[in-house]
Design a protein around this motif. Structure first.
Motif, PDB file in Angstrom:
ATOM      1  N   HIS A   1       0.848  -1.180   0.000  1.00 53.45           N
ATOM      2  CA  HIS A   1       0.000   0.000   0.000  1.00 53.45           C
ATOM      3  C   HIS A   1       0.889   1.237   0.000  1.00 53.45           C
ATOM      4  CE1 HIS A   1      -3.792  -2.129   1.043  1.00 53.45           C
ATOM      5  NE2 HIS A   1      -2.978  -2.942   1.679  1.00 53.45           N
ATOM      6  N   THR A   2       0.384   2.311  -0.542  1.00 53.34           N
ATOM      7  CA  THR A   2       1.100   3.582  -0.507  1.00 53.34           C
ATOM      8  C   THR A   2       0.412   4.498   0.482  1.00 53.34           C
ATOM      9  OG1 THR A   2       1.750   3.350  -2.831  1.00 53.34           O
ATOM     10  CG2 THR A   2       1.859   5.562  -1.850  1.00 53.34           C
ATOM     11  N   ASP A   3       1.161   4.951   1.482  1.00 53.89           N
ATOM     12  CA  ASP A   3       0.598   5.840   2.496  1.00 53.89           C
ATOM     13  C   ASP A   3       0.485   7.260   1.953  1.00 53.89           C
ATOM     14  OD1 ASP A   3       0.587   3.729   4.179  1.00 53.89           O
ATOM     15  OD2 ASP A   3       2.018   4.532   5.630  1.00 53.89           O
ATOM     16  N   ILE A   4      -0.612   7.939   2.287  1.00 49.74           N
ATOM     17  CA  ILE A   4      -0.748   9.375   2.058  1.00 49.74           C
ATOM     18  C   ILE A   4      -1.197   9.999   3.373  1.00 49.74           C
ATOM     19  CG2 ILE A   4      -1.297   9.149  -0.394  1.00 49.74           C
ATOM     20  CD1 ILE A   4      -4.256   9.621   0.369  1.00 49.74           C
ATOM     21  N   PRO A   5      -0.778  11.218   3.686  1.00 50.04           N
ATOM     22  CA  PRO A   5      -1.239  11.870   4.916  1.00 50.04           C
ATOM     23  C   PRO A   5      -2.713  12.242   4.807  1.00 50.04           C
ATOM     24  CG  PRO A   5       0.059  13.392   3.602  1.00 50.04           C
ATOM     25  CD  PRO A   5       0.163  12.052   2.923  1.00 50.04           C
ATOM     26  N   PHE A   6      -3.392  12.276   5.931  1.00 47.20           N
ATOM     27  CA  PHE A   6      -4.803  12.647   5.957  1.00 47.20           C
ATOM     28  C   PHE A   6      -5.143  13.141   7.352  1.00 47.20           C
ATOM     29  CE2 PHE A   6      -4.477   8.238   7.171  1.00 47.20           C
ATOM     30  CZ  PHE A   6      -5.402   8.067   8.186  1.00 47.20           C
ATOM     31  N   LYS A   7      -6.382  13.568   7.517  1.00 51.65           N
ATOM     32  CA  LYS A   7      -6.863  14.023   8.813  1.00 51.65           C
ATOM     33  C   LYS A   7      -7.965  13.086   9.296  1.00 51.65           C
ATOM     34  CE  LYS A   7      -5.973  18.955   7.945  1.00 51.65           C
ATOM     35  NZ  LYS A   7      -4.924  19.131   8.984  1.00 51.65           N
ATOM     36  N   VAL A   8      -8.030  12.887  10.622  1.00 52.39           N
ATOM     37  CA  VAL A   8      -9.109  12.104  11.218  1.00 52.39           C
ATOM     38  C   VAL A   8      -9.839  12.979  12.229  1.00 52.39           C
ATOM     39  CG1 VAL A   8      -7.556  11.110  12.974  1.00 52.39           C
ATOM     40  CG2 VAL A   8      -9.716   9.982  12.435  1.00 52.39           C
TER      41      VAL A   8
END
Length: 334
Positions: free
Chosen positions: A246-253
């Motif tokens: 998988h390729t990680d991308i930054p995000f908000k939770v």
């Protein structure tokens, strides 16, 4: 500082545990296999506990501040205590080690009410129960319940060594032995159990329940291809790794109950970020295979990397120990 040290240093205090949790007492502790201890937990003053159906688990707050989930191994109708088996994981984050090494008979423990993501249905004409290693814990309770109800079932229990097989004597006792096959490969590939040949004898209308290492789960899943939907059920205890394809991308939770918003960078999980913020969330395997951190997905698109959820659950739930987001923001029910 190691990951384990960080987990301990940032873990919330027991006072932050939800009000629904119970303060129980260890009324029994014994070694039942190499590195496996059985704990009996009860109310200090006695009295019935919330019932734990076959396949159910409870979550414990361990002495080092981590939360860990354990299947309940109760006998049918047993409500005065919870029986759990804890395998001491030397390479883990320390939750199981702290339980085995520090908690003794008479000590208090904080325990959640039972939850069940691996329930035993009673609609099948017959059952195959397949366990590997410590995965015998929910399978044993299922076997006892099925025997009590006079149902047709078979147990396959696969381990490396006899001394590492928890509850081996129970499975070989007169009441369960006619239903059980217990196999030890002694760490020798030449003595590996022929699961494919065994599965050929599994009736087409039987329900299969499997709990154990990821390798066993994958094998059973492959051999069960083509069986009717809803007849093959899995749970394990995180003894294997999740694929890194998988390729990680930054995000908000966003936590919908508090409105808090957190950044989840590459290289950190949602669980890591919440732990650092002192938000207490149950967890166990931290590899997407046990279901302890299962959380309702309120909004956003998840990047699912677990081995628990079915496809029809992907829009409504997420395992925050491994799964991430495809959208820039996701909202979860915390």
């Amino acid at each position: 500082m190691s990951n384990e040290d960080l987990a301990v240093a940032t873990a919330p205090t027991p006072s932050t545990v939800d009000n629904g949790w119970m303060s129980l007492q260890v009324v029994g502790k014994q070694c039942i296999a190499s590195d496996v201890h059985e704990f009996e937990l009860a109310r200090a003053g006695g009295g019935a506990l919330p019932p734990a159906e076959p396949g159910a688990h409870i979550t414990l707050l361990t002495p080092n501040g981590l939360t860990r989930r354990y299947s309940v191994c109760n006998r049918p109708g047993e409500t005065a205590l919870y029986r759990i088996a804890v395998k001491r994981e030397a390479q883990g984050l320390g939750g199981s080690r702290s339980l085995v090494d520090q908690v003794q008979r008479g000590d208090p423990v904080s325990v959640s009410p039972p939850a069940n993501y691996f329930p035993l249905g009673m609609e099948a004409p017959s059952y195959w129960l397949i366990a590997g290693g410590i995965g015998i814990t929910p399978i044993l309770s299922m076997a006892r319940a099925l025997r009590q109800r006079g149902r047709a079932f078979k147990v396959l229990y696969l381990t490396q060594m006899p001394e590492s097989a928890a509850y081996r004597d129970e499975l070989l006792a007169p009441d369960l032995a006619p239903h059980a096959t217990v196999h030890h490969n002694h760490a020798d590939p030449a003595q590996r159990f022929d699961l494919a040949a065994a599965m050929q004898a599994c009736p087409a209308d039987a329900h299969i329940y499997c709990c154990g290492p990821r390798r066993l789960m994958d094998a059973v899943k492959e051999l069960a291809r083509g069986r009717p939907s809803g007849t093959v059920h899995f749970e394990d205890f995180g003894t294997s790794e999740v694929s890194d394809a998988h390729t990680d991308i930054p995000f908000k939770v966003r936590l919908c109950k508090t409105g808090q918003m957190f950044d989840v960078p590459c290289g950190k999980t949602i669980l890591d970020v919440l732990r650092e913020a002192r938000v207490l969330v149950p967890s166990s395997c931290e590899s997407g295979t046990c279901g302890s951190c299962r959380t309702r997905l309120v909004a956003g698109v998840a990047d699912h990397r677990d081995y628990v959820l079915d496809e029809d659950q992907h829009d409504s739930e997420i395992m925050i120990c491994v799964s991430r987001a495809k959208s820039s923001v996701i909202e979860i029910d915390l």
